[in-house]
Design an enzyme around this catalytic site. Structure first.
Site, PDB file in Angstrom:
ATOM      1  N   LYS A 114       0.815  -0.667  -0.494  1.00  0.00           N
ATOM      2  CA  LYS A 114       0.299  -0.196   0.390  1.00  0.00           C
ATOM      3  C   LYS A 114       0.467   1.224  -0.422  1.00  0.00           C
ATOM      4  O   LYS A 114       0.547   2.106  -0.777  1.00  0.00           O
ATOM      5  CB  LYS A 114      -0.749   0.315   0.968  1.00  0.00           C
ATOM      6  CG  LYS A 114      -2.274  -0.980   1.036  1.00  0.00           C
ATOM      7  CD  LYS A 114      -2.877  -1.160   2.529  1.00  0.00           C
ATOM      8  CE  LYS A 114      -1.976  -1.549   3.741  1.00  0.00           C
ATOM      9  NZ  LYS A 114      -2.040  -2.252   4.079  1.00  0.00           N
ATOM     10  N   ARG A 118      -9.577   1.470   9.265  1.00  0.00           N
ATOM     11  CA  ARG A 118      -9.290  -0.453   9.241  1.00  0.00           C
ATOM     12  C   ARG A 118     -10.101  -1.279   9.430  1.00  0.00           C
ATOM     13  O   ARG A 118      -9.636  -2.263  10.013  1.00  0.00           O
ATOM     14  CB  ARG A 118      -8.290  -0.334  10.396  1.00  0.00           C
ATOM     15  CG  ARG A 118      -6.591  -0.779  10.057  1.00  0.00           C
ATOM     16  CD  ARG A 118      -5.999  -0.216  10.516  1.00  0.00           C
ATOM     17  NE  ARG A 118      -4.350  -1.028  10.427  1.00  0.00           N
ATOM     18  CZ  ARG A 118      -2.917  -1.088   9.438  1.00  0.00           C
ATOM     19  NH1 ARG A 118      -3.632   0.583   8.862  1.00  0.00           N
ATOM     20  NH2 ARG A 118      -2.837  -1.185   9.470  1.00  0.00           N
ATOM     21  N   ARG A 159      11.995  -5.538   4.380  1.00  0.00           N
ATOM     22  CA  ARG A 159      11.035  -4.321   4.413  1.00  0.00           C
ATOM     23  C   ARG A 159      12.409  -3.374   5.416  1.00  0.00           C
ATOM     24  O   ARG A 159      12.600  -3.241   6.330  1.00  0.00           O
ATOM     25  CB  ARG A 159       9.918  -3.736   5.436  1.00  0.00           C
ATOM     26  CG  ARG A 159       9.571  -1.275   5.145  1.00  0.00           C
ATOM     27  CD  ARG A 159       8.194  -1.579   5.313  1.00  0.00           C
ATOM     28  NE  ARG A 159       7.691  -2.371   6.488  1.00  0.00           N
ATOM     29  CZ  ARG A 159       6.586  -2.214   6.323  1.00  0.00           C
ATOM     30  NH1 ARG A 159       5.888  -1.702   5.092  1.00  0.00           N
ATOM     31  NH2 ARG A 159       5.889  -3.533   6.934  1.00  0.00           N
ATOM     32  N   ARG A 162      11.638  -1.459  10.818  1.00  0.00           N
ATOM     33  CA  ARG A 162      10.110  -1.112  11.794  1.00  0.00           C
ATOM     34  C   ARG A 162       9.418  -1.601  12.580  1.00  0.00           C
ATOM     35  O   ARG A 162       9.970  -2.468  12.607  1.00  0.00           O
ATOM     36  CB  ARG A 162       8.712  -1.238  11.361  1.00  0.00           C
ATOM     37  CG  ARG A 162       8.081  -0.237  10.002  1.00  0.00           C
ATOM     38  CD  ARG A 162       7.267   0.374   9.140  1.00  0.00           C
ATOM     39  NE  ARG A 162       6.264  -0.397  10.284  1.00  0.00           N
ATOM     40  CZ  ARG A 162       4.901  -0.388   9.223  1.00  0.00           C
ATOM     41  NH1 ARG A 162       4.997   0.450   8.083  1.00  0.00           N
ATOM     42  NH2 ARG A 162       4.683  -1.341   9.834  1.00  0.00           N
ATOM     43  N   ARG A 218      -0.837  -8.381  13.754  1.00  0.00           N
ATOM     44  CA  ARG A 218      -0.241  -7.325  12.516  1.00  0.00           C
ATOM     45  C   ARG A 218      -2.272  -8.493  11.703  1.00  0.00           C
ATOM     46  O   ARG A 218      -2.360  -8.652  11.512  1.00  0.00           O
ATOM     47  CB  ARG A 218       0.178  -7.051  11.899  1.00  0.00           C
ATOM     48  CG  ARG A 218       0.024  -5.933  12.942  1.00  0.00           C
ATOM     49  CD  ARG A 218       2.279  -5.635  12.438  1.00  0.00           C
ATOM     50  NE  ARG A 218       1.927  -4.261  10.832  1.00  0.00           N
ATOM     51  CZ  ARG A 218       3.076  -4.205  10.192  1.00  0.00           C
ATOM     52  NH1 ARG A 218       4.352  -5.358  10.813  1.00  0.00           N
ATOM     53  NH2 ARG A 218       2.996  -3.847   9.438  1.00  0.00           N
TER      54      ARG A 218
HETATM   55  P1  AP5 Z   1       4.947  -1.787   1.863  1.00  0.00           P
HETATM   56  O1  AP5 Z   1       4.653  -0.859   0.804  1.00  0.00           O
HETATM   57  O2  AP5 Z   1       5.745  -1.241   3.060  1.00  0.00           O
HETATM   58  O3  AP5 Z   1       3.603  -2.447   2.353  1.00  0.00           O
HETATM   59  P2  AP5 Z   1       2.204  -2.230   2.961  1.00  0.00           P
HETATM   60  O4  AP5 Z   1       0.841  -2.278   2.518  1.00  0.00           O
HETATM   61  O5  AP5 Z   1       2.041  -0.564   2.947  1.00  0.00           O
HETATM   62  O6  AP5 Z   1       3.012  -2.584   4.291  1.00  0.00           O
HETATM   63  P3  AP5 Z   1       2.698  -1.799   5.358  1.00  0.00           P
HETATM   64  O7  AP5 Z   1       2.755  -3.169   6.705  1.00  0.00           O
HETATM   65  O8  AP5 Z   1       2.926  -0.669   6.598  1.00  0.00           O
HETATM   66  O9  AP5 Z   1       0.866  -2.054   5.745  1.00  0.00           O
HETATM   67  P4  AP5 Z   1       0.668  -1.524   7.493  1.00  0.00           P
HETATM   68  O10 AP5 Z   1      -1.591  -1.570   7.399  1.00  0.00           O
HETATM   69  O11 AP5 Z   1       0.545  -3.571   8.959  1.00  0.00           O
HETATM   70  O12 AP5 Z   1       0.809  -0.743   9.021  1.00  0.00           O
HETATM   71  P5  AP5 Z   1       0.418   0.280   8.814  1.00  0.00           P
HETATM   72  O13 AP5 Z   1       1.932   2.125   8.704  1.00  0.00           O
HETATM   73  O14 AP5 Z   1      -0.538   1.014   7.942  1.00  0.00           O
HETATM   74  O15 AP5 Z   1       5.718  -2.632   1.102  1.00  0.00           O
HETATM   75  C1  AP5 Z   1       6.058  -3.725   2.029  1.00  0.00           C
HETATM   76  C2  AP5 Z   1       7.696  -4.747   1.479  1.00  0.00           C
HETATM   77  O16 AP5 Z   1       7.115  -4.967   0.342  1.00  0.00           O
HETATM   78  C3  AP5 Z   1       8.804  -3.314   1.127  1.00  0.00           C
HETATM   79  O17 AP5 Z   1       9.757  -3.727   1.639  1.00  0.00           O
HETATM   80  C4  AP5 Z   1       8.554  -2.648  -0.250  1.00  0.00           C
HETATM   81  O18 AP5 Z   1       9.731  -2.318  -0.590  1.00  0.00           O
HETATM   82  C5  AP5 Z   1       8.208  -4.451  -0.731  1.00  0.00           C
HETATM   83  N1  AP5 Z   1       7.314  -4.492  -1.982  1.00  0.00           N
HETATM   84  C6  AP5 Z   1       6.467  -3.164  -2.372  1.00  0.00           C
HETATM   85  N2  AP5 Z   1       5.612  -3.621  -3.451  1.00  0.00           N
HETATM   86  C7  AP5 Z   1       6.590  -5.331  -3.551  1.00  0.00           C
HETATM   87  C8  AP5 Z   1       6.405  -5.373  -5.338  1.00  0.00           C
HETATM   88  N3  AP5 Z   1       5.559  -4.737  -5.859  1.00  0.00           N
HETATM   89  N4  AP5 Z   1       7.031  -6.586  -5.581  1.00  0.00           N
HETATM   90  C9  AP5 Z   1       8.149  -7.171  -4.496  1.00  0.00           C
HETATM   91  N5  AP5 Z   1       8.310  -5.832  -3.286  1.00  0.00           N
HETATM   92  C10 AP5 Z   1       7.626  -5.491  -2.385  1.00  0.00           C
HETATM   93  O19 AP5 Z   1       0.106   0.172  10.560  1.00  0.00           O
HETATM   94  C11 AP5 Z   1       1.047  -0.018  11.336  1.00  0.00           C
HETATM   95  C12 AP5 Z   1      -0.114   0.111  12.352  1.00  0.00           C
HETATM   96  O20 AP5 Z   1      -0.823   1.753  12.762  1.00  0.00           O
HETATM   97  C13 AP5 Z   1      -0.765  -0.680  12.585  1.00  0.00           C
HETATM   98  O21 AP5 Z   1      -0.696  -1.926  13.060  1.00  0.00           O
HETATM   99  C14 AP5 Z   1      -1.848  -0.194  14.091  1.00  0.00           C
HETATM  100  O22 AP5 Z   1      -1.580  -0.303  14.681  1.00  0.00           O
HETATM  101  C15 AP5 Z   1      -1.407   0.768  13.411  1.00  0.00           C
HETATM  102  N6  AP5 Z   1      -2.563   1.706  12.154  1.00  0.00           N
HETATM  103  C16 AP5 Z   1      -2.260   2.653  11.846  1.00  0.00           C
HETATM  104  N7  AP5 Z   1      -3.532   2.986  10.897  1.00  0.00           N
HETATM  105  C17 AP5 Z   1      -4.511   2.763  11.825  1.00  0.00           C
HETATM  106  C18 AP5 Z   1      -6.055   2.940  11.764  1.00  0.00           C
HETATM  107  N8  AP5 Z   1      -6.834   3.407  11.051  1.00  0.00           N
HETATM  108  N9  AP5 Z   1      -6.377   2.098  13.153  1.00  0.00           N
HETATM  109  C19 AP5 Z   1      -6.104   2.039  14.056  1.00  0.00           C
HETATM  110  N10 AP5 Z   1      -4.500   1.740  14.481  1.00  0.00           N
HETATM  111  C20 AP5 Z   1      -3.963   2.406  12.736  1.00  0.00           C
END
Ligand code: AP5
Ligand code: ZN
Length: 217
Positions: free
Chosen positions: A13, A88, A127, A161, A172
């Site tokens: 994402k 979420r 990552r 991270r 997660r």
């Molecule tokens: P990346 O683009 O970083 O993936 P992502 O889908 O953004 O993954 P996240 O882990 O950031 O999502 P998440 O939803 O768990 O975390 P968030 O920060 O929102 O890609 C991943 C890896 O793959 C990278 O190394 C990239 O280089 C590689 N890659 C990408 N595309 C590729 C491809 N096509 N081919 C090969 N490699 C590729 O949330 C974190 C925490 O914050 C949550 O657990 C929660 O505690 C809190 N939080 C956030 N939002 C909320 C909410 N709305 N409500 C409550 N808590 C929340």
């Protein structure tokens, strides 16, 4: 355009949002990045969010929705945005609907990045994120920086991270299954969901996403 990106942790994402936001001239609003920035700056909001994030749990809705609402009210987001990581759960999705409705607005599309769970885990395990700009994302094998540990874009230090440990990732994924996956059904009822495969290179997934968004837009 008002777009919501959904998909497993590690589906790509954040990676796609960086390209799509640039192509579509939309602000990228990531609640995960907003929380991490607050933690970095040592704010009260960051202090409240930190323990939940470390444990792989959702930050409580009242904190998250308040923060997202403030960000969406900023001038750059008035005419459109790309939401990443919010909503979420169904309660957050209902709150977002209400928030938009109060301004006479609504969502245009929910882009669902579909990836097998094992591939998402492999992506998360490798990552690396830039300390100076969280949209600069790398992977130790799939998208490796030219100099290990240094961001190709700005030279910033790359780090892993805190919530990318095996145990927290498992948590997660569990939270995603239980709380987040029902929002796809919620949006499907309104015919807002476009699902695309997140397998393949970053550029291929961006191209697929742009085609899907153009068809909707
Ligand atoms: P990346 O683009 O970083 O993936 P992502 O889908 O953004 O993954 P996240 O882990 O950031 O999502 P998440 O939803 O768990 O975390 P968030 O920060 O929102 O890609 C991943 C890896 O793959 C990278 O190394 C990239 O280089 C590689 N890659 C990408 N595309 C590729 C491809 N096509 N081919 C090969 N490699 C590729 O949330 C974190 C925490 O914050 C949550 O657990 C929660 O505690 C809190 N939080 C956030 N939002 C909320 C909410 N709305 N409500 C409550 N808590 C929340
Ligand atoms: Zn950087």
């Amino acid at each position: 355009m008002r777009i919501v990106l959904v998909g497993l942790p590690g589906a790509g994402k954040g990676t796609q949002a960086a390209y799509l936001a640039k192509n579509l001239f939309l602000p990228h609003i990531s609640t995960g990045d907003l929380f991490r920035e607050n933690i970095r700056q040592g704010t009260e909001l960051g202090r409240q969010a930190q323990s939940y994030m470390r444990a792989g749990q959702l930050v409580p809705d009242e904190i998250t929705i308040g923060m997202a609402r403030l960000r969406m009210r900023q001038p750059d987001a008035v005419d459109g945005f790309l939401l990443d990581g919010f909503p979420r759960n169904v309660f957050q999705a209902e709150s977002l609907d209400q928030l938009l409705k109060d301004n006479g607005d609504s969502l245009d599309v929910v882009l669902d990045l579909v990836l097998p769970q094992e591939e998402a885990v492999t992506r998360i395990a490798g990552r690396r994120v830039c300390r100076d700009d969280s949209s600069h994302l790398f992977h130790v094998t799939y998208n490796a920086p030219h100099e290990p540990g240094l961001c190709d874009v700005c030279g910033g230090e790359l780090y892993q991270r805190q919530d990318d440990t095996e145990e927290t990732v498992r948590k997660r994924l569990e939270v995603f299954d239980r709380d987040t996956s029902p929002i796809t059904a919620y949006y499907r009822l309104r015919n807002l969901v476009v699902g695309i495969s997140a397998l393949g290179s970053v550029a291929e997934v961006t191209e697929r996403s742009m085609v899907a968004l153009r068809e909707r837009g």
